[in-house]
Motif scaffolding. Structure first.
Motif, PDB file in Angstrom:
ATOM      1  N   GLY A 185       1.035  -1.032   0.031  1.00  0.00           N
ATOM      2  CA  GLY A 185       0.202   0.284   0.249  1.00  0.00           C
ATOM      3  C   GLY A 185       1.050   1.126  -0.045  1.00  0.00           C
ATOM      4  N   LEU A 186       0.267   2.150  -0.363  1.00  0.00           N
ATOM      5  CA  LEU A 186       0.728   3.711  -0.396  1.00  0.00           C
ATOM      6  C   LEU A 186       0.147   4.653   0.570  1.00  0.00           C
ATOM      7  CD1 LEU A 186       3.267   6.043  -1.437  1.00  0.00           C
ATOM      8  CD2 LEU A 186       2.092   5.727  -3.735  1.00  0.00           C
ATOM      9  N   LEU A 187       0.318   5.984   1.574  1.00  0.00           N
ATOM     10  CA  LEU A 187      -0.400   7.013   2.039  1.00  0.00           C
ATOM     11  C   LEU A 187       0.014   8.108   1.547  1.00  0.00           C
ATOM     12  CD1 LEU A 187      -1.795   8.395   3.972  1.00  0.00           C
ATOM     13  CD2 LEU A 187      -0.336   7.673   5.813  1.00  0.00           C
ATOM     14  N   VAL A 188       0.026   8.450   1.054  1.00  0.00           N
ATOM     15  CA  VAL A 188       0.290  10.274   0.522  1.00  0.00           C
ATOM     16  C   VAL A 188      -0.668  11.043   0.844  1.00  0.00           C
ATOM     17  CG1 VAL A 188       0.505  11.571  -1.796  1.00  0.00           C
ATOM     18  CG2 VAL A 188       0.515   9.012  -2.236  1.00  0.00           C
ATOM     19  N   MET A 189       0.546  11.761   1.986  1.00  0.00           N
ATOM     20  CA  MET A 189      -0.450  13.224   2.531  1.00  0.00           C
ATOM     21  C   MET A 189       0.135  14.345   2.667  1.00  0.00           C
ATOM     22  SD  MET A 189       1.049  11.854   6.523  1.00  0.00           S
ATOM     23  CE  MET A 189       2.020  10.318   5.781  1.00  0.00           C
ATOM     24  N   PHE A 190      -0.707  15.376   2.127  1.00  0.00           N
ATOM     25  CA  PHE A 190      -0.643  17.185   1.603  1.00  0.00           C
ATOM     26  C   PHE A 190      -0.725  17.611   2.604  1.00  0.00           C
ATOM     27  CE2 PHE A 190      -1.397  14.240  -1.986  1.00  0.00           C
ATOM     28  CZ  PHE A 190      -0.951  15.459  -2.749  1.00  0.00           C
ATOM     29  N   ILE A 191       0.236  17.653   3.602  1.00  0.00           N
ATOM     30  CA  ILE A 191       0.525  18.352   4.950  1.00  0.00           C
ATOM     31  C   ILE A 191       1.376  19.624   4.457  1.00  0.00           C
ATOM     32  CG2 ILE A 191      -0.052  16.413   6.195  1.00  0.00           C
ATOM     33  CD1 ILE A 191       3.239  16.988   6.804  1.00  0.00           C
TER      34      ILE A 191
END
Length: 194
Positions: free
Chosen positions: A39-45
């Motif tokens: 899986g892959l978690l992409v976070m825009f912060i």
């Protein structure tokens, strides 16, 4: 500061390609960096947003808790660093080091990556499965800076755990809410504010 919700990109969407510099290591991070992950978690912060500051400790904890799991993680800041210098790459590096981020923290100077992911707010989260298809987008949990609910990351953690367990992710997903991404003048995407 405009408060906006996630755009809630359609589930099943393939993860858009990107190539961005990690503010900490200087290495170029792309989808290929996470090839073979379950899986892959992409976070825009970003650094300056009060909604991100409210959850930044939990984001660092997520990285540590899943460090040995077969999931990729990347944080991206797409804010206009000219007008918001706290979100310039050197400040992102400071933030990552102060919080002990175990994942890359990239700067999206052109803002093209944020646009292809239809990111709208900080924080904004996207979880992809082993086929790099979107299975979760939305909030970290129900906590907000002023509502008194503890930050647990339960919604995002449940999605990650489902992906790692090869289980379906609950399709009832609540949008994230936060400060709008600080677009460069004339760079606001068509979906912004929708």
């Amino acid at each position: 500061m405009a408060l906006v919700n996630s755009t809630m990109l359609s589930l099943g969407t393939k993860a858009p390609e990107f190539q961005l510099p990690d503010a900490v290591s200087g290495e170029t991070i792309s989808l290929d960096t996470f090839a073979g992950k379950q899986g892959l978690l992409v976070m825009f912060i970003c650094r300056h947003c009060p909604f991100v500051k409210h959850v930044q400790g939990e984001l660092a904890k997520l990285g540590k808790d899943y460090a040995d799991a077969n999931i990729g993680m990347v944080a991206i800041s797409a804010n206009d660093a000219d007008n918001y210098p706290d979100d310039a790459p050197d400040k992102l590096k400071e933030m990552a080091q102060e919080l002990g981020f175990t994942f890359p923290f990239c700067h999206d100077q052109s803002q093209e990556t944020a646009q292809t992911y239809t990111a709208a707010c900080t924080p904004d989260f996207f979880v992809f499965d082993a086929n790099q298809e979107l299975v979760y987008r939305g909030q970290l949990d129900d906590s907000r800076p002023s509502n008194g609910i503890p930050v647990t990351g339960k919604d995002l953690r449940a999605a990650i755990d489902a992906v790692l367990g090869s289980q379906p992710v609950n399709s009832e997903q609540k949008p994230s809410i936060g400060c709008n991404i600080k677009w460069k003048p004339g760079n606001e995407p068509a979906y912004f504010g929708v």
